[in-house]
Design a protein around this motif. Structure first.
Motif, PDB file in Angstrom:
ATOM      1  N   TYR A  77       0.835  -1.210   0.000  1.00 45.64           N
ATOM      2  CA  TYR A  77       0.000   0.000   0.000  1.00 45.64           C
ATOM      3  C   TYR A  77       0.868   1.256   0.000  1.00 45.64           C
ATOM      4  O   TYR A  77       0.520   2.257  -0.631  1.00 45.64           O
ATOM      5  CB  TYR A  77      -0.983   0.012   1.173  1.00 45.64           C
ATOM      6  N   GLY A  78       1.987   1.202   0.697  1.00 42.94           N
ATOM      7  CA  GLY A  78       2.923   2.329   0.669  1.00 42.94           C
ATOM      8  C   GLY A  78       3.439   2.590  -0.744  1.00 42.94           C
ATOM      9  O   GLY A  78       3.535   3.741  -1.184  1.00 42.94           O
ATOM     10  N   GLU A  79       3.758   1.516  -1.457  1.00 45.56           N
ATOM     11  CA  GLU A  79       4.222   1.644  -2.847  1.00 45.56           C
ATOM     12  C   GLU A  79       3.115   2.202  -3.742  1.00 45.56           C
ATOM     13  O   GLU A  79       3.368   3.056  -4.592  1.00 45.56           O
ATOM     14  CB  GLU A  79       4.708   0.291  -3.381  1.00 45.56           C
ATOM     15  N   VAL A  80       1.904   1.698  -3.553  1.00 47.26           N
ATOM     16  CA  VAL A  80       0.772   2.192  -4.357  1.00 47.26           C
ATOM     17  C   VAL A  80       0.581   3.686  -4.116  1.00 47.26           C
ATOM     18  O   VAL A  80       0.429   4.465  -5.063  1.00 47.26           O
ATOM     19  CB  VAL A  80      -0.542   1.444  -4.019  1.00 47.26           C
ATOM     20  N   LEU A  81       0.584   4.089  -2.855  1.00 39.91           N
ATOM     21  CA  LEU A  81       0.384   5.504  -2.539  1.00 39.91           C
ATOM     22  C   LEU A  81       1.498   6.375  -3.113  1.00 39.91           C
ATOM     23  O   LEU A  81       1.238   7.505  -3.549  1.00 39.91           O
ATOM     24  CB  LEU A  81       0.266   5.703  -1.032  1.00 39.91           C
ATOM     25  N   ALA A  82       2.717   5.859  -3.139  1.00 36.46           N
ATOM     26  CA  ALA A  82       3.828   6.625  -3.720  1.00 36.46           C
ATOM     27  C   ALA A  82       3.634   6.833  -5.219  1.00 36.46           C
ATOM     28  O   ALA A  82       4.111   7.826  -5.774  1.00 36.46           O
ATOM     29  CB  ALA A  82       5.150   5.900  -3.468  1.00 36.46           C
ATOM     30  N   LEU A  83       2.900   5.931  -5.849  1.00 38.47           N
ATOM     31  CA  LEU A  83       2.662   6.025  -7.299  1.00 38.47           C
ATOM     32  C   LEU A  83       1.308   6.651  -7.627  1.00 38.47           C
ATOM     33  O   LEU A  83       0.958   6.785  -8.799  1.00 38.47           O
ATOM     34  CB  LEU A  83       2.732   4.621  -7.926  1.00 38.47           C
ATOM     35  N   THR A  84       0.549   7.023  -6.600  1.00 38.55           N
ATOM     36  CA  THR A  84      -0.787   7.589  -6.817  1.00 38.55           C
ATOM     37  C   THR A  84      -0.725   9.100  -6.675  1.00 38.55           C
ATOM     38  O   THR A  84      -0.260   9.606  -5.653  1.00 38.55           O
ATOM     39  CB  THR A  84      -1.782   7.002  -5.785  1.00 38.55           C
ATOM     40  N   PRO A  85      -1.211   9.828  -7.691  1.00 41.33           N
ATOM     41  CA  PRO A  85      -1.203  11.298  -7.608  1.00 41.33           C
ATOM     42  C   PRO A  85      -1.999  11.801  -6.398  1.00 41.33           C
ATOM     43  O   PRO A  85      -2.984  11.191  -5.979  1.00 41.33           O
ATOM     44  CB  PRO A  85      -1.882  11.734  -8.915  1.00 41.33           C
ATOM     45  N   GLU A  86      -1.556  12.919  -5.847  1.00 41.12           N
ATOM     46  CA  GLU A  86      -2.174  13.502  -4.648  1.00 41.12           C
ATOM     47  C   GLU A  86      -3.671  13.750  -4.809  1.00 41.12           C
ATOM     48  O   GLU A  86      -4.429  13.604  -3.867  1.00 41.12           O
ATOM     49  CB  GLU A  86      -1.482  14.815  -4.270  1.00 41.12           C
ATOM     50  N   LYS A  87      -4.099  14.137  -5.983  1.00 41.85           N
ATOM     51  CA  LYS A  87      -5.504  14.497  -6.189  1.00 41.85           C
ATOM     52  C   LYS A  87      -6.366  13.309  -6.612  1.00 41.85           C
ATOM     53  O   LYS A  87      -7.567  13.458  -6.814  1.00 41.85           O
ATOM     54  CB  LYS A  87      -5.609  15.616  -7.219  1.00 41.85           C
ATOM     55  N   ASP A  88      -5.781  12.134  -6.744  1.00 39.01           N
ATOM     56  CA  ASP A  88      -6.519  10.939  -7.164  1.00 39.01           C
ATOM     57  C   ASP A  88      -7.542  10.565  -6.093  1.00 39.01           C
ATOM     58  O   ASP A  88      -7.225  10.509  -4.904  1.00 39.01           O
ATOM     59  CB  ASP A  88      -5.538   9.784  -7.389  1.00 39.01           C
ATOM     60  N   THR A  89      -8.757  10.283  -6.520  1.00 41.29           N
ATOM     61  CA  THR A  89      -9.833   9.948  -5.583  1.00 41.29           C
ATOM     62  C   THR A  89      -9.587   8.622  -4.871  1.00 41.29           C
ATOM     63  O   THR A  89     -10.171   8.377  -3.808  1.00 41.29           O
ATOM     64  CB  THR A  89     -11.191   9.901  -6.297  1.00 41.29           C
ATOM     65  N   ALA A  90      -8.745   7.768  -5.401  1.00 38.98           N
ATOM     66  CA  ALA A  90      -8.466   6.463  -4.786  1.00 38.98           C
ATOM     67  C   ALA A  90      -7.570   6.582  -3.554  1.00 38.98           C
ATOM     68  O   ALA A  90      -7.486   5.645  -2.759  1.00 38.98           O
ATOM     69  CB  ALA A  90      -7.821   5.534  -5.807  1.00 38.98           C
ATOM     70  N   ARG A  91      -6.899   7.713  -3.388  1.00 41.37           N
ATOM     71  CA  ARG A  91      -5.948   7.862  -2.266  1.00 41.37           C
ATOM     72  C   ARG A  91      -6.588   7.618  -0.910  1.00 41.37           C
ATOM     73  O   ARG A  91      -5.989   7.012  -0.027  1.00 41.37           O
ATOM     74  CB  ARG A  91      -5.298   9.240  -2.282  1.00 41.37           C
ATOM     75  N   GLY A  92      -7.800   8.095  -0.715  1.00 40.76           N
ATOM     76  CA  GLY A  92      -8.460   7.935   0.578  1.00 40.76           C
ATOM     77  C   GLY A  92      -8.640   6.473   0.945  1.00 40.76           C
ATOM     78  O   GLY A  92      -8.291   6.053   2.056  1.00 40.76           O
ATOM     79  N   ALA A  93      -9.169   5.694   0.019  1.00 41.43           N
ATOM     80  CA  ALA A  93      -9.388   4.268   0.282  1.00 41.43           C
ATOM     81  C   ALA A  93      -8.068   3.536   0.466  1.00 41.43           C
ATOM     82  O   ALA A  93      -7.948   2.650   1.324  1.00 41.43           O
ATOM     83  CB  ALA A  93     -10.190   3.641  -0.856  1.00 41.43           C
ATOM     84  N   LEU A  94      -7.063   3.910  -0.316  1.00 41.95           N
ATOM     85  CA  LEU A  94      -5.753   3.262  -0.189  1.00 41.95           C
ATOM     86  C   LEU A  94      -5.112   3.593   1.164  1.00 41.95           C
ATOM     87  O   LEU A  94      -4.510   2.725   1.800  1.00 41.95           O
ATOM     88  CB  LEU A  94      -4.832   3.704  -1.325  1.00 41.95           C
ATOM     89  N   THR A  95      -5.263   4.825   1.604  1.00 43.20           N
ATOM     90  CA  THR A  95      -4.724   5.224   2.902  1.00 43.20           C
ATOM     91  C   THR A  95      -5.427   4.466   4.026  1.00 43.20           C
ATOM     92  O   THR A  95      -4.789   4.042   5.000  1.00 43.20           O
ATOM     93  CB  THR A  95      -4.854   6.744   3.100  1.00 43.20           C
ATOM     94  N   GLU A  96      -6.735   4.273   3.890  1.00 43.01           N
ATOM     95  CA  GLU A  96      -7.481   3.504   4.894  1.00 43.01           C
ATOM     96  C   GLU A  96      -6.986   2.062   4.953  1.00 43.01           C
ATOM     97  O   GLU A  96      -6.853   1.484   6.035  1.00 43.01           O
ATOM     98  CB  GLU A  96      -8.985   3.521   4.594  1.00 43.01           C
ATOM     99  N   ARG A  97      -6.713   1.483   3.790  1.00 43.27           N
ATOM    100  CA  ARG A  97      -6.201   0.105   3.773  1.00 43.27           C
ATOM    101  C   ARG A  97      -4.801   0.043   4.375  1.00 43.27           C
ATOM    102  O   ARG A  97      -4.455  -0.912   5.064  1.00 43.27           O
ATOM    103  CB  ARG A  97      -6.188  -0.451   2.342  1.00 43.27           C
TER     104      ARG A  97
END
Length: 175
Positions: A77-97
């Protein structure tokens, strides 16, 4: 897709074919193969484009979480978040996971009677996902573990912070 990538390992479309295969296998609930194919994508040299690595890491993260490999899930999940743009709507769910992965490590340590390790994981939730709703529960559980260890000062600090930080939380009465 898997035969294609095996038959033509140097084909420039190989990374996208494997990434697509990993996604489809995951959607079909074939988590073991989905994870293996996603890891193949991540091992490619030269590394595939960021979006394909992001998809592969997402598959690895979800499959790791689902099989209870929370250390691997946290890393993925840390790797995914590093590759996910700050404004991407998926960031919230990924951060929760990510927060849930760390919290689950704390639960596991607590179940094994490893309270100092559990406290470490519970308190790490605040650093990996400060705005997560899981943070409140993790902080409360860290304080409870500190009480079990008779760390009165540490527990008091966490509980006082909990009281001010989460005034409307359902656990407030317990605090």
């Amino acid at each position: 897709a898997l035969r294609f990538s095996k038959s033509f390992p140097q084909d420039p479309r190989g990374a996208s074919v494997l990434t697509n295969a990993a996604e489809k296998l995951y959607a079909l609930n074939d988590t073991e193969r989905a994870s293996a194919v996603a890891r193949q994508v991540l091992a490619l040299q030269p590394p595939p484009p960021a979006e394909q690595r992001r998809v592969a890491w997402t598959v690895v993260a979800h499959t790791s979480f689902e099989k209870g490999a929370f250390v691997d899930a946290e890393r993925a999940y840390g790797e995914v978040l590093a590759l996910t743009p700050e404004k991407d709507t998926a960031r919230g769910a990924l951060t929760e996971r990510l927060a849930a992965s760390v919290y689950k490590q704390g639960e596991s340590a607590r179940e094994k009677g490893q309270l100092p390790e559990a406290i470490g994981h519970y308190t790490r939730v605040a650093s990996v996902a400060p705005a997560s709703p899981v943070r409140a529960t993790a902080q409360y559980d860290a304080a409870a573990a500190m009480l079990a260890l008779k760390d009165w000062d540490g527990a008091a600090r966490l509980l006082e912070d909990f009281r001010t930080r989460y005034p409307k939380h359902p656990l407030q009465a317990e605090v």
